[in-house]
Scaffold this active site. Structure first.
Site, PDB file in Angstrom:
ATOM      1  N   LYS A  89     -23.484  11.861 -19.806  1.00  0.00           N
ATOM      2  CA  LYS A  89     -22.713  11.086 -18.828  1.00  0.00           C
ATOM      3  C   LYS A  89     -22.611  11.776 -17.464  1.00  0.00           C
ATOM      4  O   LYS A  89     -22.531  11.118 -16.427  1.00  0.00           O
ATOM      5  CB  LYS A  89     -21.305  10.805 -19.359  1.00  0.00           C
ATOM      6  N   GLU A 111     -12.577   4.064 -14.911  1.00  0.00           N
ATOM      7  CA  GLU A 111     -11.783   3.681 -16.072  1.00  0.00           C
ATOM      8  C   GLU A 111     -12.464   4.271 -17.283  1.00  0.00           C
ATOM      9  O   GLU A 111     -13.668   4.556 -17.277  1.00  0.00           O
ATOM     10  CB  GLU A 111     -11.652   2.163 -16.169  1.00  0.00           C
ATOM     11  N   SER A 377     -27.759  12.301 -27.449  1.00  0.00           N
ATOM     12  CA  SER A 377     -26.971  12.040 -26.232  1.00  0.00           C
ATOM     13  C   SER A 377     -25.788  12.989 -26.034  1.00  0.00           C
ATOM     14  O   SER A 377     -25.377  13.234 -24.903  1.00  0.00           O
ATOM     15  CB  SER A 377     -26.480  10.591 -26.233  1.00  0.00           C
TER      16      SER A 377
END
Ligand SMILES: *Cc1c(COP(=O)(O)O)cnc(C)c1O
Length: 395
Positions: A89, A111, A377
């Site tokens: 991310k 958010e 990931s």
């Protein structure tokens, strides 16, 4: 490239920008500027430098020997779990914060549901000395305490969303409202390949560093940059978009996206959008989403917080519709078993999201000479309690 977004922000039948009029100036400012900024050489220099020296890129491409032996094929793990903050991310939040700075913004909003994107955003705000507000449903704040504490330690303000079901959807609404009322000094960092155009394309470009590196590393290790398969899990779809991107035009590479089937696609407790979803509008773009007959978004379920999303990014809806990517779905138990297997075989504790991708090694028949690249990931430190509870309850 064939699967890039078109000039109106569409991937085939999906994408676009379905936003309230009051948000138009904010999104339009991004749309008009993002390509010029991120394609400039000074942006690229800053982005690449931070990815190298701060995130720790390139992440390794590791031939998992014992896993390969077990499945009788060659499996390479792309180690996004080794990125700073423990997942892919941060590739995106670094890109977006540099862009925000160059557009003259001083504040960042985001958010988050499970808190992973909130942490990645709070991290880069600290890095850049920018003020950070993370909207989070009141219930999620209660459920995800460690990530809330991380964000606060990093200097972010966590803003509770108290309306509606007090979860991700409500946090998104309140973040949007904040953005509408502070358009000139605030950038909204979206965490996956979702949202109105240009977000899906922008996030895809930032995450495409994953497949860019895979090509180089595979050529070094196997003398060809072309694998037979690339496998990745899909929540909104950013790690998958990044891992697939530079292979999309090469039809000889089979691409497999793995969705979370929760307790099973027939149980009503699943997050497998391509199985259960229909076309509709979610978070500003037209895409596939899980909904009732009359178009209400249905509550998704997965044991993995990062895959617990009722839609997929428009690029994936298009890749599914055109058949370029094969979608599989994996249940909670299958993912947990695959995750624990990786711990024992390779000494790597994967995020439960990534464990969903691992679980298809049991479902797809690979040939001995195949080269399979699997995008790992994230790491599983955040999931220790879930692993332990699952193990206790399943024995
Ligand atoms: C958030 C997350 C995902 C799901 O998000 P995508 O946008 O689909 O990549 C997958 N794995 C990990 C480790 C995550 O934190």
């Amino acid at each position: 490239m064939k699967f890039d977004v078109d000039k109106d922000g569409y991937y085939g039948n999906f994408g676009g920008a379905y936003i309230p009029e009051m948000l138009y100036p904010n999104v339009e400012e991004l749309r008009l500027n993002y390509l010029e900024v991120i394609n400039s050489s000074s942006f690229k220099e800053e982005f690449d430098s931070l990815l190298t020296h701060y995130v720790g890129r390139p992440t390794p491409l590791y031939l998992a020997n014992r896993l390969s032996e077990f499945y009788k094929t060659s499996i390479y793990l792309k180690r996004e779990d080794l990125c700073h903050t423990g997942a892919h991310k941060v590739n995106n939040t670094i890109g977006q914060i540099i862009l925000a700075k160059r557009l003259g913004k001083q504040k960042i909003i985001a958010e988050t549901g499970a808190g992973q994107h909130g942490v990645a955003t709070a991290t880069v705000c600290a890095l850049m000395g920018m003020e950070c507000f993370v909207y989070m449903g009141e219930i999620d704040i209660e459920r995800q305490k460690p990530n809330v504490e991380r964000m606060r330690l990093l200097g972010a303000t966590v803003v509770p969303a108290k309306s509606g079901s007090k979860t991700l959807k409500d946090a998104t609404n309140e973040a949007m409202r904040h953005w509408i009322s502070h358009p000139s000094n605030t950038h909204y960092i979206i965490g996956s390949v979702v949202g109105p155009h240009p977000y899906p394309d922008m996030v895809t470009r930032f995450q495409s560093v994953i497949s860019k590196e895979i090509k180089i590393q595979l050529r070094e290790q196997t003398s060809s940059e072309i694998p037979d398969y690339v496998v990745a899990c899909v929540g909104g779809g950013s790690n998958a978009a990044g891992a697939f991107y530079h292979y999309l035009d090469d039809e000889s590479v089979k691409l497999i996206a793995v969705e979370a089937a929760g307790k099973g696609n027939e149980t009503g407790q699943s997050a497998a959008t391509t199985v259960l979803g229909k076309a509709g509008v979610l978070h500003g773009s037209k895409t596939l989403l899980m909904q009732t007959e009359d178009g209400q978004v249905t509550e998704p379920y997965s044991i993995s917080a990062g895959l617990d999303y009722p839609g997929i990014g428009p690029i994936h809806a298009h890749l599914f519709e055109t058949g370029r990517v094969t979608f599989e779905s994996v249940k909670d138990d299958e993912a947990m078993i695959a995750g624990m297997q990786l711990c024992k075989l390779e000494g790597i504790i994967p995020a439960i999201e990534s464990a969903h991708a691992l679980a298809i090694l049991d479902k797809v028949k690979f040939k001995k000479e195949d080269v399979v690249v699997l995008n790992l990931s994230g790491r599983g430190d955040k999931d220790l309690d879930t692993y332990i509870n699952w193990k206790e309850n399943s024995i």
